[in-house]
Each structure stands twice: as C-alpha cells, then as structure tokens.
Write an enzyme that holds these catalytic residues in place. Sequence first.
Site, PDB file in Angstrom:
ATOM      1  CD  GLU A 118      41.965  32.635  29.627  1.00  0.00           C
ATOM      2  OE1 GLU A 118      41.240  33.051  30.540  1.00  0.00           O
ATOM      3  OE2 GLU A 118      43.210  32.719  29.659  1.00  0.00           O
ATOM      4  CG  ASP A 124      42.686  40.438  27.575  1.00  0.00           C
ATOM      5  OD1 ASP A 124      43.511  39.522  27.481  1.00  0.00           O
ATOM      6  OD2 ASP A 124      42.363  40.947  28.669  1.00  0.00           O
TER       7      ASP A 124
END
Length: 548
Positions: A197, A25
């Site tokens: 997302e 991420d």
Amino acid sequence: MSTEIADVATARSIRNPVLTGFHPDPSILRVGDDYYLATSTFEWYPGVRVHHSKDLVHWRALGGIIAERRLLDLRGCGDSNGIWAPDLTYHDGLFHLVYSDVASFASGYWDAQNFLTTAPAVTGPWSDPVRLHSHGFDASLFHDDDGTTWLLSMSADWRPGRDRFGGIEIQQYDPVRRQLVGQARIIFTGTEVGLTEGPHLYRHEGWYWLVTAEGGTSWEHQVTVARSRELFGPYEIDPAGPLLSSVGRPDLTLQKAGHGSLVRTQRGDWYLAHLVGRPYTPLGNCVLGRETALQKVDWPAGGWPGIAGGIPADEIPAPDLPAHPWPDQPATDHFDTPELATWWSTLRRPATDDWIDLRSRRSHLRVYGGQSPVGKQTPSLVARRAGAAHCSLETVVEFDPGDHRHLAGITGYYNTQNWHYLYLTRADDGRTVLELLSCDSGRRTAYPQLTVDAGGARRVGLRVTFDGSVLRFAYDLGHGWQQVPVELDATILSDEHAALIIDGEPAAWGFTGSFLGLWVQDLGGDGRYADFDHATYLEAPMQGRAPF
C-alpha cells in the site's frame, strides 16, 4: 514548549519523532525553500494536518486543509475511518491534495472514495473536491517530466480467497477535464511481505522509483523500494531488502517504521519521512499513536537509496540549511482569538459557530453540548493530541447542568469505545456534582463512591494527566487542587487496545492515538453549553518523573 517544535540547541541534528503524537502516514513536499508534511486525521477535523519547516528540524503546525463539510463530511464516520494517507504535491503553480475517505473496512470491504483538491497556497483557498475512483485507498499523484499526471493507489480486492491488497495500480489524470482517463493497470504486486500500500512514485536518474509500505501498519511495517525504466514497469525490487524497517528489533525506541515518502533538499540531499510508534514497553501499547520521523537517505549515483542500518534512528544529521526555529507555542490558550488555535481538533464535525463560540464571551471557549460519548453525528469534543508519555491538560469551566442529561468536563480519549471522563452534572437531589466514568472496549465503569459535591462552585478547575501507563484526574473547587483518588489505565487509550479481530476479520482498528479534551453533552437537546476559561497543556519528557 510545543510538542511539534524541536530544541533550538539541536539545530544541526534532527531528533525523532519530528511530529510527536498522532501524526501518521506522512507525505513530505518541498516547494522552493519550504517543506511541508501532511498527515492522516481519520475521524477528526480539520482533516489532513499540515506542518511547515524551513530546515527539516523545526516544524510549526499550520492547521488542517479539510476544514469544511464542502470538502469532507464525517457525520457518522466510524472509529479510525475517514481520512487515510493524504498525498501533497505541487505542480503548475498549484498545491494538489489527494485524500481517501474510508467509510468501511468490515468483512473485507473498503469503501474508500478518493478525492482531489487544489489551491494556489498551502493555506488555501482549496477548490471543490474532484471525485476520483474508489478502487482502493492511499492514493497519490505523480507528475511526470513529460507533463502528464498519474494517480496511484493500492488496488483493493474484496473477493473471498483473494489477496485484498491486489497490488499498486496507476491511471492517468487529466487536469483540464479534471477526471481520470484511460484504463487503470497494476504495475506492482509487492514482495513476499505483502499488504502492499502507500505508493509514492519519483523520477530520478532516468528511473521511475516506486516507494511503498508493506507488512501492515504495526510491528511488521516496512518501506519497500522498486524501480523501472518504464512507467508501467516491470519494477525491480531492491535486492538489499527494505529501505527501512524496525521489524525484529524490539530494542529500538522507534517501532512500526514504514509508510514513507521522499524529499530532496536544495543541496541535493535526500530524506525519508515515515511513521513510527513509541510503545511504553517492548512491543507494548502505543498510547501516543503513530508519529512522524525523518531519516537521512544515502543515494549514490547509479545506485539504490539506503538508510544507515535500514533502521529508524532517534537522531540524524540535519541538512546543511540555515536554522529556522519558530516561536514557541504558548502553554496556555486563553481563547482570545476568533477561531480555534491550530493545535485543537474537533471530533466528526468542523468547528462551526452552531456549537463552537469564541466571540460571545471574551477569553472563553463556549461549547454547546452534543451527543453522548458514543454518538457519531454531532459530538461536542474539542481536543488536542497527547504528545508525550507524561503530559497534562488543565482548564477552568463554568457549567450549569439542568439534569443528568447535561455533562461537561475533561477527558482522556481514544475513540467511542475507549475513554476516561471527569465531568460536572446534576444529581437527582439537585446538587451539581463531579462524577467519573470510564469506557474500556465499550464496557462502561462508573465510580459512584468517588462522586464529589461541587458545593455551588461557579468556576471549577479540572485537570487530566497522562503519567506513563497511568491516567489521573484532579479538580479545584476554589480551595486548591484535589486528586481524584484512583489510578486509571492509560494504555486502553492506544492503537493496540482499540484493534479487534473476530474470526480473522477486523471488527475495529486503532489508528488515531490518544487525546486530551474538553467534552460537553446535552443529551436532551436543551441548548446547554459550558464556558471554558482557558486550557493549559504541559509536557514532561523524562520517563519515570512525576511532573505535575
């Protein structure tokens, strides 16, 4: 050689992944001539690891931002809960870090509290955290050209029958009042791929550009780009399809390509930082976890951003910047500093002096025993990420167990349910012995036939080796190294093995990658500790090689 520093000889190219081992991420940021990468840490301290580069080729670990319980309390944190998808930005002379602390993902609920902390330098000091909303995870900040600041996140919907990924929402943040103001509103509901997302918003050539992650964080992952002339949309999806994905290409080295963020160099070139996985077999287990890679982005004037082939490349052109290598990370940590080095992490509790002691005994790490291997409040595990398929951690330990409740040793670790552990303990007859224990999806396996009498050795060498899909242990009682005669399954220490879906609901996720660590238990609360003289980490990058 550090797993996080590329070879100086390749200074004109970037070799992927740039951050090997568990570094998912990525949020990439440039401030002047400095580049920073912030990555997720889940149940590990320090939270939000940050790496620094001057040329996008060579990276050094600065450690973690969230190093105190004041900023985050992970006591009781579940496996793969904790810090998800941090976002690092710079505005008005301050670094801003937004991070999600996810307490649960069971039964379709996400208890995700979002926080904001700021600092004048990336190394701190970081302010007390501001509680933001709990609408969803993967929150990020966008600082618009007009001086306003906005918080974006995925919008979670717990209701049965609804899409749990309800779209990307935005809400204004007031930095003076240090709170969200106005109403949150959905600005993007994603493509037909779904699971939208990881939003990041950018302003470029009069457009708002929304970069999101879709398809889930495994093999179907991708980076989606949409744009709008207005902040609140409507957002037009790139007609060419995803900016990046490895879906349908099991031949690629880099799989799971997705969850990206953009950065522009001083010379105007664009790059995408994104996560990848390197399975040992096609679409097989990713023992190293999700890693960080970079891709060159071609962004023509008036057009959409693009990446060659729309797939992740193992090697890409570096930007036209002066090469800036960092000193090599030493293979051996002699524990000569008063704090743990930046390559170490601790499980569910920060490295505080109530259980970590680098001062009482020179050149030794003293670890006071904690809870059992399944304990989630006060475990005593000091570990580092496995950065290559072939790697090892070696140490020398001094430990005086009083009974079977006292254990100290070395581990290949994934989470509370999946680990291998070689440890010293006290047998019922009073002997100090070496024992081996494994845990696979919560099922423990003992190897009593492999128990070794330590023979009164005061100092015991221990080594754990990842050799592709096999994990091995060895020990030295003062007469040379001896292999523990069993080959253990390293692939149980992987994201894929840790994940568990029951009746369509996630009972467990695997987000963290594998670790090599120094582990101590004091199950009786008797104040027992172990002294580790040094720790040596080595890698051998060539597949099929027996390196150690």
